[in-house]
Design a protein around this motif. Structure first.
Motif, PDB file in Angstrom:
ATOM      1  N   PHE A  97       0.813  -1.215   0.000  1.00  9.21           N
ATOM      2  CA  PHE A  97       0.000   0.000   0.000  1.00  9.21           C
ATOM      3  C   PHE A  97       0.849   1.268   0.000  1.00  9.21           C
ATOM      4  O   PHE A  97       1.940   1.299   0.588  1.00  9.21           O
ATOM      5  N   PRO A  98       0.354   2.347  -0.616  1.00 13.03           N
ATOM      6  CA  PRO A  98       1.009   3.651  -0.444  1.00 13.03           C
ATOM      7  C   PRO A  98       0.956   4.064   1.028  1.00 13.03           C
ATOM      8  O   PRO A  98       0.092   3.617   1.783  1.00 13.03           O
ATOM      9  N   GLY A  99       1.880   4.919   1.418  1.00 10.07           N
ATOM     10  CA  GLY A  99       1.903   5.426   2.796  1.00 10.07           C
ATOM     11  C   GLY A  99       1.488   6.880   2.846  1.00 10.07           C
ATOM     12  O   GLY A  99       1.781   7.650   1.918  1.00 10.07           O
ATOM     13  N   ILE A 100       0.799   7.248   3.908  1.00 11.21           N
ATOM     14  CA  ILE A 100       0.409   8.644   4.128  1.00 11.21           C
ATOM     15  C   ILE A 100       0.913   9.070   5.504  1.00 11.21           C
ATOM     16  O   ILE A 100       0.636   8.410   6.509  1.00 11.21           O
ATOM     17  N   ILE A 101       1.643  10.164   5.547  1.00 11.24           N
ATOM     18  CA  ILE A 101       2.070  10.757   6.819  1.00 11.24           C
ATOM     19  C   ILE A 101       1.072  11.850   7.169  1.00 11.24           C
ATOM     20  O   ILE A 101       0.911  12.822   6.416  1.00 11.24           O
ATOM     21  N   TYR A 102       0.388  11.675   8.306  1.00  9.14           N
ATOM     22  CA  TYR A 102      -0.609  12.654   8.734  1.00  9.14           C
ATOM     23  C   TYR A 102       0.006  13.559   9.802  1.00  9.14           C
ATOM     24  O   TYR A 102       0.524  13.086  10.819  1.00  9.14           O
ATOM     25  N   ASN A 103      -0.042  14.862   9.570  1.00  9.11           N
ATOM     26  CA  ASN A 103       0.534  15.837  10.493  1.00  9.11           C
ATOM     27  C   ASN A 103      -0.561  16.564  11.257  1.00  9.11           C
ATOM     28  O   ASN A 103      -1.340  17.309  10.670  1.00  9.11           O
ATOM     29  N   ARG A 104      -0.596  16.355  12.545  1.00  9.74           N
ATOM     30  CA  ARG A 104      -1.618  16.942  13.415  1.00  9.74           C
ATOM     31  C   ARG A 104      -1.461  18.453  13.521  1.00  9.74           C
ATOM     32  O   ARG A 104      -0.391  19.016  13.257  1.00  9.74           O
TER      33      ARG A 104
END
Length: 324
Positions: free
Chosen positions: A89-96
């Motif tokens: 799967f592609p990765g997503i970095i979520y920034n709060r």
């Protein structure tokens, strides 16, 4: 015999060195939400049974983890959510968003914000940033703590189910600011989405003076002595020419956002125009800081953008002036 012992020593030493180089230190699955504050929001009673509400039935198809990883030698906490099925799967970095405890990641973020994206076939990972939620170090609101975001690209390399050639970044508010800065410091990100993003801290101070006294001055090292320099480092409007030309950016903003005025995204978009940075700007009528009035459309736009440039791999837009 001594050759066998030497070989065993080399293998053991190599294994220890490899472990030392790993950034992902701990990964603990969150398998029971029943004792968490968000549980009642996610469930309902049907025929005497507690079941997921229709909108949250996807939770059975994802796996949530609390994580601890290494960033600049510090132990930093965060969350990771993955599809339950096998795949690459592609990765997503979520920034709060927020700062310190305000805006810190809760299990609700993992289950809802991150979980919805993971259910679409992404491995989603997020940082609390150093100094927060039991993480070591001290938060700097866009200073060295940006490394906590960038280092997640290396953490994703340690997750077997992630295609590390397809990593996106998604940030909201202060997390949008972190995204902007990160895009100028790493070439690992292939597509980005920001919402209600801070792009001009000089304007933030003008609109909300308390942000300077209660946040910036308290978190940014040597703020009073280096105010102009430090604010500039955290204001993408000042260095739009530094953005990569091969990372498409989706900008989302509500035009009733009082925390971060839409002017910040509008003005940055004009700078992107000047330097031919690929972007799409969507302004939502009557949208607040979280664009809660248009949440369904926002969620759809986010997935559509990442699907387009990460999953499908559509070519970058032609930013040269062209056409009849």
């Amino acid at each position: 015999m001594r050759y066998i012992n030497l070989l065993l020593f080399i293998l053991l030493f190599s294994g220890c060195r490899a472990q030392e180089n790993n950034l992902l230190l701990e990964k603990k699955q969150i398998s029971d939400l029943s004792n968490t504050p968000v549980y009642s929001r996610l469930t309902e009673q049907v025929d005497g049974q507690t079941v997921w509400k229709e909108a949250y039935k996807y939770i059975d198809d994802i796996e949530m983890y609390s994580i601890v990883y290494k960033s600049d030698g510090l132990r930093v906490r965060g969350f990771m959510v993955t599809p339950k099925k096998e795949g690459n799967f592609p990765g997503i970095i979520y920034n709060r968003g927020g700062n310190r405890d305000f805006g810190s990641l809760k299990i609700a973020h993992a289950a809802i914000t991150m979980g919805r994206i993971a259910n679409e076939g992404y491995v989603v990972i997020a940082s609390q940033y150093r100094g927060n939620a039991g993480s070591e170090g001290k938060e700097e609101f866009g200073g060295s703590d940006v490394n906590d975001v960038i280092n997640l690209t290396q953490v994703l390399e340690e997750i077997e189910s992630v295609d590390t050639d397809k990593i996106g970044m998604y940030g909201w508010s202060r997390g949008g600011m972190m995204t902007y800065i990160a895009l100028t410091k790493t070439d690992k990100i292939k597509a980005a989405v920001v919402g209600g993003a801070v792009s001009d801290n000089f304007l933030t101070i003008k609109d909300r003076p308390e942000m300077e006294t209660k946040v910036l001055a308290e978190l940014i090292p040597d703020y009073e002595a280096n105010k102009e320099k430090e604010l500039t480092k955290r204001s993408a409007i000042k260095w739009a020419d530094k953005f990569p030309k091969n990372v498409p950016i989706l900008m989302l903003h509500g035009n009733a956002d009082w925390r971060v005025k839409p002017e910040q995204s509008l003005t940055l978009a004009m700078e992107f125009e000047k330097y031919r940075v690929p972007y799409r700007l969507l302004i939502f009528e009557g949208g607040d800081h979280g664009i809660t009035e248009h949440r369904k459309e926002v969620n759809e736009q986010v997935i559509r953008w990442f699907d387009k440039y990460l999953k499908i791999g559509e070519p970058l837009p032609n930013m040269e002036y062209h056409g009849r």
